[in-house]
Write a protein that holds these residues in place. Structure first.
Motif, PDB file in Angstrom:
ATOM      1  N   ASN A 194      12.570   0.913 -57.151  1.00  0.00           N
ATOM      2  CA  ASN A 194      11.607  -0.144 -56.796  1.00  0.00           C
ATOM      3  C   ASN A 194      12.316  -1.337 -56.177  1.00  0.00           C
ATOM      4  O   ASN A 194      11.899  -1.866 -55.140  1.00  0.00           O
ATOM      5  CB  ASN A 194      10.847  -0.610 -58.047  1.00  0.00           C
ATOM      6  CG  ASN A 194       9.623   0.244 -58.307  1.00  0.00           C
ATOM      7  OD1 ASN A 194       9.101   0.877 -57.392  1.00  0.00           O
ATOM      8  ND2 ASN A 194       9.161   0.244 -59.536  1.00  0.00           N
ATOM      9  N   LYS A 195      13.386  -1.729 -56.823  1.00  0.00           N
ATOM     10  CA  LYS A 195      14.146  -2.885 -56.331  1.00  0.00           C
ATOM     11  C   LYS A 195      14.708  -2.591 -54.950  1.00  0.00           C
ATOM     12  O   LYS A 195      14.661  -3.427 -54.040  1.00  0.00           O
ATOM     13  CB  LYS A 195      15.297  -3.216 -57.288  1.00  0.00           C
ATOM     14  CG  LYS A 195      14.852  -3.891 -58.557  1.00  0.00           C
ATOM     15  CD  LYS A 195      16.044  -4.393 -59.375  1.00  0.00           C
ATOM     16  CE  LYS A 195      15.599  -4.630 -60.808  1.00  0.00           C
ATOM     17  NZ  LYS A 195      16.598  -4.147 -61.755  1.00  0.00           N
ATOM     18  N   ALA A 196      15.213  -1.357 -54.798  1.00  0.00           N
ATOM     19  CA  ALA A 196      15.772  -0.963 -53.485  1.00  0.00           C
ATOM     20  C   ALA A 196      14.705  -0.994 -52.404  1.00  0.00           C
ATOM     21  O   ALA A 196      14.955  -1.398 -51.266  1.00  0.00           O
ATOM     22  CB  ALA A 196      16.409   0.413 -53.605  1.00  0.00           C
ATOM     23  N   LEU A 197      13.508  -0.528 -52.797  1.00  0.00           N
ATOM     24  CA  LEU A 197      12.405  -0.506 -51.841  1.00  0.00           C
ATOM     25  C   LEU A 197      12.052  -1.942 -51.411  1.00  0.00           C
ATOM     26  O   LEU A 197      11.860  -2.226 -50.227  1.00  0.00           O
ATOM     27  CB  LEU A 197      11.193   0.203 -52.448  1.00  0.00           C
ATOM     28  CG  LEU A 197       9.946   0.284 -51.562  1.00  0.00           C
ATOM     29  CD1 LEU A 197      10.256   1.022 -50.260  1.00  0.00           C
ATOM     30  CD2 LEU A 197       8.801   0.978 -52.290  1.00  0.00           C
ATOM     31  N   ASP A 198      11.968  -2.818 -52.414  1.00  0.00           N
ATOM     32  CA  ASP A 198      11.655  -4.224 -52.087  1.00  0.00           C
ATOM     33  C   ASP A 198      12.680  -4.805 -51.116  1.00  0.00           C
ATOM     34  O   ASP A 198      12.351  -5.470 -50.141  1.00  0.00           O
ATOM     35  CB  ASP A 198      11.628  -5.070 -53.374  1.00  0.00           C
ATOM     36  CG  ASP A 198      10.375  -4.789 -54.195  1.00  0.00           C
ATOM     37  OD1 ASP A 198      10.358  -5.155 -55.394  1.00  0.00           O
ATOM     38  OD2 ASP A 198       9.430  -4.201 -53.638  1.00  0.00           O
ATOM     39  N   LYS A 199      13.950  -4.512 -51.415  1.00  0.00           N
ATOM     40  CA  LYS A 199      15.019  -5.012 -50.545  1.00  0.00           C
ATOM     41  C   LYS A 199      14.884  -4.461 -49.140  1.00  0.00           C
ATOM     42  O   LYS A 199      15.010  -5.181 -48.144  1.00  0.00           O
ATOM     43  CB  LYS A 199      16.366  -4.570 -51.144  1.00  0.00           C
ATOM     44  CG  LYS A 199      17.250  -5.731 -51.578  1.00  0.00           C
ATOM     45  CD  LYS A 199      18.679  -5.288 -51.698  1.00  0.00           C
ATOM     46  CE  LYS A 199      19.183  -5.694 -53.078  1.00  0.00           C
ATOM     47  NZ  LYS A 199      20.432  -5.061 -53.408  1.00  0.00           N
ATOM     48  N   ALA A 200      14.631  -3.115 -49.096  1.00  0.00           N
ATOM     49  CA  ALA A 200      14.514  -2.452 -47.788  1.00  0.00           C
ATOM     50  C   ALA A 200      13.359  -3.064 -46.978  1.00  0.00           C
ATOM     51  O   ALA A 200      13.483  -3.307 -45.786  1.00  0.00           O
ATOM     52  CB  ALA A 200      14.324  -0.954 -47.979  1.00  0.00           C
ATOM     53  N   ARG A 201      12.242  -3.324 -47.682  1.00  0.00           N
ATOM     54  CA  ARG A 201      11.077  -3.914 -46.998  1.00  0.00           C
ATOM     55  C   ARG A 201      11.398  -5.320 -46.496  1.00  0.00           C
ATOM     56  O   ARG A 201      11.021  -5.716 -45.392  1.00  0.00           O
ATOM     57  CB  ARG A 201       9.870  -3.969 -47.935  1.00  0.00           C
ATOM     58  CG  ARG A 201       9.199  -2.614 -48.068  1.00  0.00           C
ATOM     59  CD  ARG A 201       7.839  -2.684 -48.730  1.00  0.00           C
ATOM     60  NE  ARG A 201       7.235  -1.355 -48.810  1.00  0.00           N
ATOM     61  CZ  ARG A 201       6.621  -0.876 -49.881  1.00  0.00           C
ATOM     62  NH1 ARG A 201       6.541  -1.620 -50.981  1.00  0.00           N
ATOM     63  NH2 ARG A 201       6.087   0.318 -49.849  1.00  0.00           N
ATOM     64  N   ALA A 202      12.129  -6.032 -47.349  1.00  0.00           N
ATOM     65  CA  ALA A 202      12.503  -7.393 -46.966  1.00  0.00           C
ATOM     66  C   ALA A 202      13.391  -7.406 -45.715  1.00  0.00           C
ATOM     67  O   ALA A 202      13.215  -8.212 -44.822  1.00  0.00           O
ATOM     68  CB  ALA A 202      13.186  -8.081 -48.141  1.00  0.00           C
ATOM     69  N   LYS A 203      14.344  -6.468 -45.724  1.00  0.00           N
ATOM     70  CA  LYS A 203      15.245  -6.404 -44.563  1.00  0.00           C
ATOM     71  C   LYS A 203      14.649  -5.590 -43.422  1.00  0.00           C
ATOM     72  O   LYS A 203      15.211  -5.552 -42.331  1.00  0.00           O
ATOM     73  CB  LYS A 203      16.573  -5.763 -44.981  1.00  0.00           C
ATOM     74  CG  LYS A 203      17.447  -6.652 -45.852  1.00  0.00           C
ATOM     75  CD  LYS A 203      18.810  -5.977 -46.067  1.00  0.00           C
ATOM     76  CE  LYS A 203      19.596  -6.758 -47.095  1.00  0.00           C
ATOM     77  NZ  LYS A 203      20.690  -5.945 -47.620  1.00  0.00           N
ATOM     78  N   ASN A 204      13.579  -4.882 -43.750  1.00  0.00           N
ATOM     79  CA  ASN A 204      12.950  -3.949 -42.822  1.00  0.00           C
ATOM     80  C   ASN A 204      13.936  -2.904 -42.292  1.00  0.00           C
ATOM     81  O   ASN A 204      14.057  -2.648 -41.100  1.00  0.00           O
ATOM     82  CB  ASN A 204      12.309  -4.707 -41.649  1.00  0.00           C
ATOM     83  CG  ASN A 204      11.137  -3.921 -41.089  1.00  0.00           C
ATOM     84  OD1 ASN A 204      10.820  -2.822 -41.542  1.00  0.00           O
ATOM     85  ND2 ASN A 204      10.494  -4.472 -40.077  1.00  0.00           N
ATOM     86  N   LYS A 205      14.644  -2.305 -43.245  1.00  0.00           N
ATOM     87  CA  LYS A 205      15.687  -1.351 -42.870  1.00  0.00           C
ATOM     88  C   LYS A 205      15.600  -0.175 -43.824  1.00  0.00           C
ATOM     89  O   LYS A 205      15.543  -0.319 -45.047  1.00  0.00           O
ATOM     90  CB  LYS A 205      17.048  -2.059 -43.018  1.00  0.00           C
ATOM     91  CG  LYS A 205      18.207  -1.284 -42.449  1.00  0.00           C
ATOM     92  CD  LYS A 205      19.507  -2.085 -42.648  1.00  0.00           C
ATOM     93  CE  LYS A 205      20.689  -1.180 -42.352  1.00  0.00           C
ATOM     94  NZ  LYS A 205      21.935  -1.708 -42.820  1.00  0.00           N
ATOM     95  N   ASP A 206      15.600   1.054 -43.315  1.00  0.00           N
ATOM     96  CA  ASP A 206      15.557   2.289 -44.115  1.00  0.00           C
ATOM     97  C   ASP A 206      14.391   2.298 -45.077  1.00  0.00           C
ATOM     98  O   ASP A 206      14.494   2.771 -46.192  1.00  0.00           O
ATOM     99  CB  ASP A 206      16.854   2.467 -44.931  1.00  0.00           C
ATOM    100  CG  ASP A 206      18.055   2.691 -44.023  1.00  0.00           C
ATOM    101  OD1 ASP A 206      19.153   2.212 -44.398  1.00  0.00           O
ATOM    102  OD2 ASP A 206      17.878   3.336 -42.973  1.00  0.00           O
TER     103      ASP A 206
END
Lengths: 450, 407
Positions: free
Chosen positions: B325-337
């Motif tokens: 979940n945390k990784a997903l949030d980060k990915a969405r924030a950076k819009n990467k992967d």
């Protein structure tokens, strides 16, 4: 937690007990030959007993000395030690004697004695009577370790147990001593039981019960090392000696096994208590209500059972183990008495040899015309003739005494073992009855788990 | 006269133990798959179990067949369950403990060495007892291996496992070599990490009340069962020692009885006979306590560990899910992967939910099984204790009656 239930009471080993009388009619010294009823110390009415039976009014005869520690509560034990504390302090025992014998000045007397007084009594009796072939009951063993703990004021359970063990042993020692018809009449015994002041027994370090027996055994060894081998004309003695030898071996073995049982039962008690606590904890953490309750009940049952095991181990000890220990020491005394007879025989033989030598010497002097030396030789012959006669008389007397003593000893042994073992079996019965009670109460609880 | 339980034969397990041996587990067996250990052979350093299967399932070649298995093969099967991700959400039935005859063998050896120092009767008596002890241990290990198999066969999912079927059917050696040193070390480290993790995971408070409660409960319960198991073992050992002492006492009393020159000889012989009988009962009491109490606690020690392991696996899955979940949030924030992160998160979520669902049922079943097993064993324990106490009492009272009559 004194093992009240396990205490040997006077009526159990006093010869004047209820029931068939197996007294020895041949023994004129047996004061108890026509004993009738005995007084139970525990009976509420303690009237002087009179002969109820058909026999004429013989003086009622009972004697039951009791040994007590001054005060049983652990915290007062220290106070009853003498005024000097620490290693110089000593334990005082209260000896209460109830008797209806006329040789005593009162029918109830209470005196204070210390452990060394008991040892002193024994050493006096041993030195007076053993060489005559009397089986003198051995005094309890000294125990440096046990007593030191008590002196140092350790008031833990083991010190309390030690004091109780010693008190019980001293009591049994006195009971056995006064049961002996000759010893009972001994002035030292009377003085021990009656007089308020007793001259302090000296050098009891060397004269502990074991010390005396060691001395006796050393004499025995000396006898064995002598080159004279006794011609045993009497098969009875040879047979008896062998029997006592065998009995000694087996009793020691039995004693060791019983001591092991006492230890393991105590251990079982401790481990059961420990398991009970653990089961209670398990019950607490079990989240199924009915099972939780059942486990708590199991814990309670096990706790009761641990107390049962502990009580049983006291019975194991005070009834059986101590009895066996006493008899192992008693048999050493019996063997000592047989050795005394050998010594007496050897002395007689020595006298005969000496007499022979003196006769030979006199014969030689006949031809040497030295009249005063001849007279001396003749006198010496008479002296040694006397010694030979005395030696023979002593030997016959000790043989006669031993026969009687062994008869009495065996009778007592039969009674002691019977009574004690029956009592022990009854303690086992009680334990099983309690176990049934506890498990019967638990079963419905277990079944109620749903 | 109570003859039950006083037989002199080496086989002294009571009647009820010779029946269905799954004593600690309340299982429903059905006709589609029945497994038992029909025979066992104890050789010098190994035990060979004959695993017998009766099944109507189509995937077996026959309806009834047997194979021979050794302990290592059971462990292989157990470990294969543990390592299988598909089974992460189940309580894996605990592996049976290794057969251990060392203590018994040592005693037999000591007896052999001490043969010269005792009479022939004593030697024969002690030998018989040690043999009986050996037999009892043997029966226990068979029972424990059987319980494992029955638990697997009763489990709706595990019973379908391929390895299990191979285990049951393949009549050759499974060639499961013992773990070599490297593998053993790896295992060791795995366990270390697991326990560290276990602490970590246990520290995280669960949102779900049910699992939070189970976690608290199991942690405490497991420790307490461990303690009770150890204490019950010690208690029973003392009991056995006491029974052994009574045995020696009986022997010596017998010798005294044959030697004594007084009336005591008959007395000693009777008491010796009594103690011979009572100590046999005492030995039975210890053996029954071992079976009904100690073994029960040991089994639930292992089962509660297996339940803890399940919670740990769920905890790990939860951590993975939260990390995803945390990784997903980060990915969405950076819009990467983002897609990759979404997929990972989906997988973790599914895994976690799957485990949680089956874990809940498993833990409920565990409680049901546990309560049933404790009930059965505590009732049987109480009944046996009563039976033995009554037997003892009768022997003692009858002997006392005879002895009193003799005087």
């Amino acid at each position: 937690q004194s093992p009240e239930a396990a205490r040997l009471s006077a009526e159990d080993i006093s010869p004047s007990s209820n029931g068939p009388r197996d007294d020895d009619p041949d023994d004129p010294d047996d004061l108890f030959a026509e004993a009738t009823e005995e007084v139970s110390l525990d009976s509420p009415e303690r009237q002087p007993i009179l002969s109820d039976g058909p026999s004429p009014a013989i003086t009622p005869v009972t004697i039951s000395p009791r040994v007590d520690v001054f005060d049983r509560s652990p915290d007062l034990v220290k106070h009853r030690l003498s005024s000097c504390d620490g290693m110089n302090a000593y334990m005082v025992y209260k000896v209460m004697t109830k008797t209806s014998l006329s040789i005593f000045s009162r029918d109830e007397v209470c005196v204070k004695r210390r452990f060394s007084d008991f040892l002193g009594l024994h050493s006096k009796l041993a030195s007076k009577y053993m060489h005559m072939g009397y089986i003198v009951p051995p005094a309890p063993e000294k125990s440096i370790v046990g007593m030191t703990k008590v002196k140092v004021g350790k008031e833990d359970l083991s010190s309390v147990e030690f004091v109780e063990k010693r008190r019980s042993a001293l009591e049994r020692y006195l009971l056995r001593t006064v049961k002996h018809p000759a010893l009972l009449k001994d002035p030292d015994v009377l003085q021990f039981l009656e007089s308020s002041e007793l001259p302090r027994a000296v050098s009891t370090q060397a004269l502990s019960g074991a010390g005396i027996l060691r001395m006796v055994n050393k004499a025995a060894d000396a006898v064995n090392k002598m080159t004279i081998k006794m011609n045993e004309s009497d098969a009875w003695f040879e047979e008896k000696q062998q029997q006592f030898e065998n009995l000694d071996v087996q009793l020691r073995k039995l004693h060791a096994s019983v001591e092991s049982l006492v230890y393991h039962r105590k251990e079982l008690s401790v481990n059961t208590a420990s398991f009970a606590k653990s089961a209670a904890m398990l019950g607490n953490s079990e989240d199924h209500t009915a099972l939780s309750r059942a486990l708590s009940q199991l814990a309670e049952v096990e706790e009761k059972i641990d107390q049962l095991h502990q009580d049983q181990s006291y019975a194991d000890f005070y009834l059986i183990s101590e009895l066996l220990g006493d008899y192992v020491r008693l048999i050493t005394a019996v063997k000592g008495v047989f050795d005394q007879r050998m010594k007496a025989w050897a002395k007689w033989q020595d006298a005969q040899v000496m007499l022979q030598r003196k006769r030979e010497a006199e014969a030689k002097l006949q031809y040497a015309s030295k009249p005063d030396k001849l007279q001396q030789a003749t006198d010496e012959i008479r002296e040694w003739e006397g010694k030979v006669q005395q030696g023979e008389r002593d030997f016959e007397q000790i043989s006669k005494n031993i026969r009687r003593e062994v008869g009495r000893f065996e009778k007592d042994r039969v009674k002691d073992f019977r009574v004690v073992i029956m009592k022990y079996l009854e303690s086992l019965v009680h334990t099983q009855q309690q176990l049934i009670k506890y498990w019967e109460a638990f079963l419905p609880e277990a079944k109620a788990i749903a | 006269m109570m003859q039950e339980g006083l037989d002199d034969g080496p086989d002294f397990l009571s009647e009820e133990d010779r029946g269905p041996r799954a004593v600690n587990v309340d299982l429903q067996t059905d006709a589609t798959l029945q497994v038992d250990i029909s025979d066992a052979l104890s050789e010098r350093d190994k035990v060979k179990f004959t695993v017998h299967t009766k099944s109507t399932l189509p995937n077996f070649k026959q309806n009834e067949f047997s194979v021979v298995r050794q302990h290592e093969e059971f462990i292989w099967l157990h470990d294969s369950f543990v390592e299988n991700e598909e089974y992460a959400g189940y309580i894996i039935p605990p592996a049976p403990p290794k057969p251990d005859f060392d203590a018994s063998r040592e005693k037999l050896q000591k007896l052999g060495e001490g043969e010269g120092s005792m009479t022939k009767e004593e030697f024969t008596k002690m030998k018989q007892e040690l043999e009986a002890e050996y037999l009892a241990i043997f029966k226990k290990t068979v029972a424990m291996h059987e319980v494992f198999l029955c638990r697997v066969a009763a489990h709706p999912v595990l019973r379908k496992d391929l390895n299990f079927h191979v285990f049951l059917e393949y009549n050759q050696d499974l060639s499961v070599r013992g773990k070599n040193k490297k593998e053993k070390l790896e295992d060791f480290f795995k366990n270390v990490v697991k326990s560290a993790d276990g602490v970590l995971v246990a520290g995280v408070k669960d949102v779900d009340d049910f699992f939070e409660h189970e976690k608290t409960f199991l942690l405490e319960y497991h420790n307490r069962v461990k303690d009770s198991s150890a204490k019950s073992d010690r208690m029973i050992r003392s009991h056995k020692s006491a029974a052994d002492d009574i045995n020696r006492i009986a022997s010596t009393l017998y010798t005294l009885g044959t030697q004594d020159s007084t009336d005591l000889c008959k007395f000693f012989l009777k008491v010796s006979e009594l103690f011979e009988k009572t100590r046999k009962i005492e030995a039975r009491v210890a053996a029954d306590e071992d079976l009904k109490l100690a073994d029960l606690l040991k089994y639930y020690l292992r089962e509660s560990q297996a339940a803890k392991d399940l919670l740990y696996r769920r905890g790990r899955a939860l951590v993975d899910y939260e990390n995803a979940n945390k990784a997903l949030d980060k990915a969405r924030a950076k819009n990467k992967d983002v897609l990759q992160a979404e997929t990972t998160q989906q997988v973790c979520c599914q895994k976690f939910e799957k485990i949680s669902e089956s874990a809940k049922q498993e833990l409920i079943d565990f409680k049901t099984r546990r309560v049933a097993a404790f009930r059965k064993n505590l009732v049987e324990l109480a009944e046996l204790e009563l039976k033995h106490a009554k037997g003892n009492l009768q022997l003692l009272q009858s002997c006392l009656g005879v002895l009193k009559g003799d005087t």
